[in-house]
Design a protein around this motif. Structure first.
Motif, PDB file in Angstrom:
ATOM      1  N   PRO A  44      -1.940   8.575   5.109  1.00 23.50           N
ATOM      2  CA  PRO A  44      -1.517   8.152   3.771  1.00 23.50           C
ATOM      3  C   PRO A  44      -0.025   8.405   3.535  1.00 23.50           C
ATOM      4  O   PRO A  44       0.654   8.992   4.385  1.00 23.50           O
ATOM      5  CB  PRO A  44      -2.369   9.031   2.855  1.00 23.50           C
ATOM      6  N   ASP A  45       0.451   7.965   2.396  1.00 26.82           N
ATOM      7  CA  ASP A  45       1.819   8.225   1.914  1.00 26.82           C
ATOM      8  C   ASP A  45       2.900   7.378   2.584  1.00 26.82           C
ATOM      9  O   ASP A  45       3.756   6.809   1.917  1.00 26.82           O
ATOM     10  CB  ASP A  45       2.222   9.706   2.064  1.00 26.82           C
ATOM     11  N   VAL A  46       2.860   7.282   3.924  1.00 28.15           N
ATOM     12  CA  VAL A  46       4.039   6.803   4.645  1.00 28.15           C
ATOM     13  C   VAL A  46       4.212   5.286   4.646  1.00 28.15           C
ATOM     14  O   VAL A  46       5.283   4.794   4.999  1.00 28.15           O
ATOM     15  CB  VAL A  46       4.030   7.321   6.092  1.00 28.15           C
ATOM     16  N   LEU A  47       3.186   4.518   4.294  1.00 28.18           N
ATOM     17  CA  LEU A  47       3.331   3.063   4.370  1.00 28.18           C
ATOM     18  C   LEU A  47       3.324   2.371   3.013  1.00 28.18           C
ATOM     19  O   LEU A  47       3.286   1.148   2.926  1.00 28.18           O
ATOM     20  CB  LEU A  47       2.252   2.456   5.272  1.00 28.18           C
ATOM     21  N   SER A  48       3.401   3.152   1.938  1.00 31.92           N
ATOM     22  CA  SER A  48       3.273   2.576   0.598  1.00 31.92           C
ATOM     23  C   SER A  48       4.370   1.563   0.292  1.00 31.92           C
ATOM     24  O   SER A  48       4.101   0.454  -0.185  1.00 31.92           O
ATOM     25  CB  SER A  48       3.283   3.697  -0.451  1.00 31.92           C
ATOM     26  N   ASP A  49       5.622   1.925   0.549  1.00 33.08           N
ATOM     27  CA  ASP A  49       6.727   1.027   0.201  1.00 33.08           C
ATOM     28  C   ASP A  49       6.724  -0.233   1.056  1.00 33.08           C
ATOM     29  O   ASP A  49       6.963  -1.336   0.553  1.00 33.08           O
ATOM     30  CB  ASP A  49       8.066   1.750   0.337  1.00 33.08           C
ATOM     31  N   ALA A  50       6.449  -0.097   2.348  1.00 30.98           N
ATOM     32  CA  ALA A  50       6.441  -1.276   3.218  1.00 30.98           C
ATOM     33  C   ALA A  50       5.352  -2.257   2.791  1.00 30.98           C
ATOM     34  O   ALA A  50       5.575  -3.475   2.749  1.00 30.98           O
ATOM     35  CB  ALA A  50       6.230  -0.852   4.672  1.00 30.98           C
ATOM     36  N   THR A  51       4.179  -1.740   2.454  1.00 29.97           N
ATOM     37  CA  THR A  51       3.090  -2.616   2.024  1.00 29.97           C
ATOM     38  C   THR A  51       3.400  -3.240   0.672  1.00 29.97           C
ATOM     39  O   THR A  51       3.104  -4.424   0.438  1.00 29.97           O
ATOM     40  CB  THR A  51       1.769  -1.840   1.973  1.00 29.97           C
ATOM     41  N   ALA A  52       4.016  -2.471  -0.211  1.00 24.82           N
ATOM     42  CA  ALA A  52       4.392  -3.014  -1.516  1.00 24.82           C
ATOM     43  C   ALA A  52       5.433  -4.119  -1.372  1.00 24.82           C
ATOM     44  O   ALA A  52       5.437  -5.088  -2.145  1.00 24.82           O
ATOM     45  CB  ALA A  52       4.923  -1.898  -2.416  1.00 24.82           C
ATOM     46  N   GLU A  53       6.323  -3.984  -0.391  1.00 29.00           N
ATOM     47  CA  GLU A  53       7.295  -5.060  -0.138  1.00 29.00           C
ATOM     48  C   GLU A  53       6.600  -6.364   0.249  1.00 29.00           C
ATOM     49  O   GLU A  53       6.981  -7.446  -0.209  1.00 29.00           O
ATOM     50  CB  GLU A  53       8.257  -4.637   0.980  1.00 29.00           C
ATOM     51  N   GLY A 105      -3.301   3.575  -6.627  1.00 32.37           N
ATOM     52  CA  GLY A 105      -2.979   4.696  -5.751  1.00 32.37           C
ATOM     53  C   GLY A 105      -1.525   4.618  -5.321  1.00 32.37           C
ATOM     54  O   GLY A 105      -0.675   4.084  -6.032  1.00 32.37           O
ATOM     55  N   ARG A 106      -1.242   5.106  -4.127  1.00 33.99           N
ATOM     56  CA  ARG A 106       0.145   5.170  -3.667  1.00 33.99           C
ATOM     57  C   ARG A 106       0.768   3.782  -3.551  1.00 33.99           C
ATOM     58  O   ARG A 106       1.879   3.551  -4.020  1.00 33.99           O
ATOM     59  CB  ARG A 106       0.202   5.887  -2.320  1.00 33.99           C
ATOM     60  N   VAL A 107       0.036   2.841  -2.937  1.00 30.76           N
ATOM     61  CA  VAL A 107       0.596   1.503  -2.747  1.00 30.76           C
ATOM     62  C   VAL A 107       0.667   0.770  -4.080  1.00 30.76           C
ATOM     63  O   VAL A 107       1.664   0.106  -4.385  1.00 30.76           O
ATOM     64  CB  VAL A 107      -0.228   0.691  -1.732  1.00 30.76           C
ATOM     65  N   GLY A 108      -0.370   0.888  -4.887  1.00 28.87           N
ATOM     66  CA  GLY A 108      -0.362   0.246  -6.203  1.00 28.87           C
ATOM     67  C   GLY A 108       0.795   0.712  -7.058  1.00 28.87           C
ATOM     68  O   GLY A 108       1.467  -0.098  -7.714  1.00 28.87           O
ATOM     69  N   MET A 123       0.224 -17.093   3.543  1.00 26.05           N
ATOM     70  CA  MET A 123      -0.489 -16.138   4.394  1.00 26.05           C
ATOM     71  C   MET A 123       0.423 -15.429   5.383  1.00 26.05           C
ATOM     72  O   MET A 123       1.364 -16.015   5.904  1.00 26.05           O
ATOM     73  CB  MET A 123      -1.581 -16.872   5.182  1.00 26.05           C
ATOM     74  N   LEU A 124       0.089 -14.177   5.649  1.00 27.71           N
ATOM     75  CA  LEU A 124       0.732 -13.387   6.688  1.00 27.71           C
ATOM     76  C   LEU A 124      -0.358 -12.686   7.499  1.00 27.71           C
ATOM     77  O   LEU A 124      -1.449 -12.421   6.982  1.00 27.71           O
ATOM     78  CB  LEU A 124       1.678 -12.352   6.067  1.00 27.71           C
ATOM     79  N   PRO A 125      -0.101 -12.345   8.772  1.00 30.21           N
ATOM     80  CA  PRO A 125      -1.131 -11.807   9.663  1.00 30.21           C
ATOM     81  C   PRO A 125      -1.272 -10.284   9.599  1.00 30.21           C
ATOM     82  O   PRO A 125      -1.085  -9.577  10.582  1.00 30.21           O
ATOM     83  CB  PRO A 125      -0.676 -12.280  11.041  1.00 30.21           C
ATOM     84  N   HIS A 126      -1.595  -9.772   8.426  1.00 26.04           N
ATOM     85  CA  HIS A 126      -1.829  -8.332   8.197  1.00 26.04           C
ATOM     86  C   HIS A 126      -0.670  -7.479   8.742  1.00 26.04           C
ATOM     87  O   HIS A 126      -0.833  -6.640   9.627  1.00 26.04           O
ATOM     88  CB  HIS A 126      -3.147  -7.873   8.831  1.00 26.04           C
ATOM     89  N   ILE A 127       0.499  -7.694   8.160  1.00 34.96           N
ATOM     90  CA  ILE A 127       1.706  -6.989   8.617  1.00 34.96           C
ATOM     91  C   ILE A 127       2.316  -6.136   7.507  1.00 34.96           C
ATOM     92  O   ILE A 127       3.515  -5.851   7.525  1.00 34.96           O
ATOM     93  CB  ILE A 127       2.756  -7.990   9.145  1.00 34.96           C
ATOM     94  N   GLY A 128       1.476  -5.715   6.554  1.00 35.95           N
ATOM     95  CA  GLY A 128       2.005  -4.981   5.403  1.00 35.95           C
ATOM     96  C   GLY A 128       2.841  -3.768   5.764  1.00 35.95           C
ATOM     97  O   GLY A 128       3.851  -3.478   5.123  1.00 35.95           O
ATOM     98  N   SER A 129       2.450  -3.034   6.794  1.00 37.01           N
ATOM     99  CA  SER A 129       3.177  -1.815   7.157  1.00 37.01           C
ATOM    100  C   SER A 129       4.104  -2.014   8.349  1.00 37.01           C
ATOM    101  O   SER A 129       4.612  -1.038   8.906  1.00 37.01           O
ATOM    102  CB  SER A 129       2.178  -0.696   7.473  1.00 37.01           C
TER     103      SER A 129
END
Length: 320
Positions: free
Chosen positions: A100-109, A158-161, A284-290
């Motif tokens: 947890p914690d470390v991918l929140s900003d990248a996924t939000a982008e 949560g963190r990403v939200g 669409m993107l191929p699940h690259i949120g992080s």
């Protein structure tokens, strides 16, 4: 000096992660980066003390029951653990951690990219220019939905939200959210809490999903709930594909109730839903949120931190 614990790294992780793993552990690394079958996972469990998998490796009840007693910990290289049957693994005495914690900003982008792309016809516009078919312009050409000042609904604060909400405020969006429990005023930062999903849907010009996939949330956005969104709303999903009834989403887009969708995850992965390709209002993107270098390094290091703690005899920070 005792031998280093033996660790299987089931996918090709970042260079920095693999260098650290090779230094501190007797590491078996899947440099081919291919998917492993259930039988291959079970066979490998007899050779190692730990596994670092991604969400692409599935530890079902059947797999968990067949794992070798040598395996002591599964240190996931992911936040979501819907690929792990946690009760079955716990019953086998196998520790499970996540990152947890470390991918929140990248996924939000990525959620922001999907929201903007879906709202402003990115798929259609890119195709027109790239294919040489852009030979027309008028005031009514490619008119999309404005993000600035719109109402944004978030399911799962949560963190990403929360990271997504912070970025959306830069577009002066009005933030509404549903969560299992209300945030404290400081974390809410002026967002409006809704006690029910139905209440949230009614005010969501854009709806973004940031909750985990569980038996309770599978098919969360079904035909009934999609119909409760305002006409012309846009759905964003960077969480898990299982949250959305894909047939119902296609119907809502086809009848015009939803203007568009932005998706980074799908019920079937890899591959996605072939029917979506026919709709230019699905971005669409191929699940690259992080998928940024900084975040991939952080995820790998977090997984290794959990292993380090476990093999020192400490409780890993992210023990589930």
């Amino acid at each position: 000096m005792s031998a280093k614990p033996k660790v299987w790294i089931a996918r090709k992780l970042s260079d920095a992660t693999l260098e650290r793993a090779a230094r501190d552990y007797d590491a078996i690394i899947n440099m081919d980066d291919g998917l492993s079958s259930a039988d291959e996972i079970v066979a490998m469990s007899a050779k190692v003390d730990a596994i670092i998998p991604c969400h692409s490796e599935h530890f079902t009840e059947d797999v968990a029951n067949r794992l070798d007693p040598r395996l002591k910990i599964i240190a996931n290289h992911s936040v979501g653990v819907d690929h792990c049957n946690l009760p079955a693994l716990k019953a086998r005495g196998i520790a499970v951690t996540n990152t947890p914690d470390v991918l929140s900003d990248a996924t939000a982008e990525i959620a922001m990219l999907l929201m903007l792309g879906a709202a402003r016809h990115a798929v259609k516009g890119d195709h027109l220019v790239r294919s040489g078919q852009w030979d027309f312009w008028s005031p009514s050409f490619m008119v999309g939905k404005q993000v600035t000042g719109a109402r944004l609904g978030i399911i799962g604060m949560g963190r990403v939200g929360q990271a997504f909400a912070r970025k959306a405020r830069g577009f002066d969006m009005e933030i509404h959210y549903y969560n299992r429990s209300r945030l404290d005023p400081g974390s809410e930062a002026g967002a409006t809490f809704h006690e029910t999903i139905e209440s949230l849907l009614a005010v969501s010009d854009f709806l973004s999903l940031h909750c985990p996939a569980t038996p309770e949330t599978t098919g969360l956005m079904n035909a009934e709930r999609l119909a409760q969104l305002p006409a012309g709303a846009i759905l964003i999903n960077t969480a898990r594909g299982a949250l959305v009834d894909e047939a119902a989403l296609l119907e809502a887009l086809a009848d015009g109730h939803l203007a568009a969708a932005g998706l980074d995850c799908f019920v079937k992965e890899p591959g996605g839903n072939p029917a979506f390709a026919e709709h230019q209002n699905i971005f669409m993107l191929p699940h690259i949120g992080s998928a940024t270098t900084r975040t991939r390094d952080a995820m790998g290091f977090r997984a290794l931190d959990n292993l380090d703690a476990f093999f020192r005899g400490d409780t890993p920070k992210d023990l589930l």
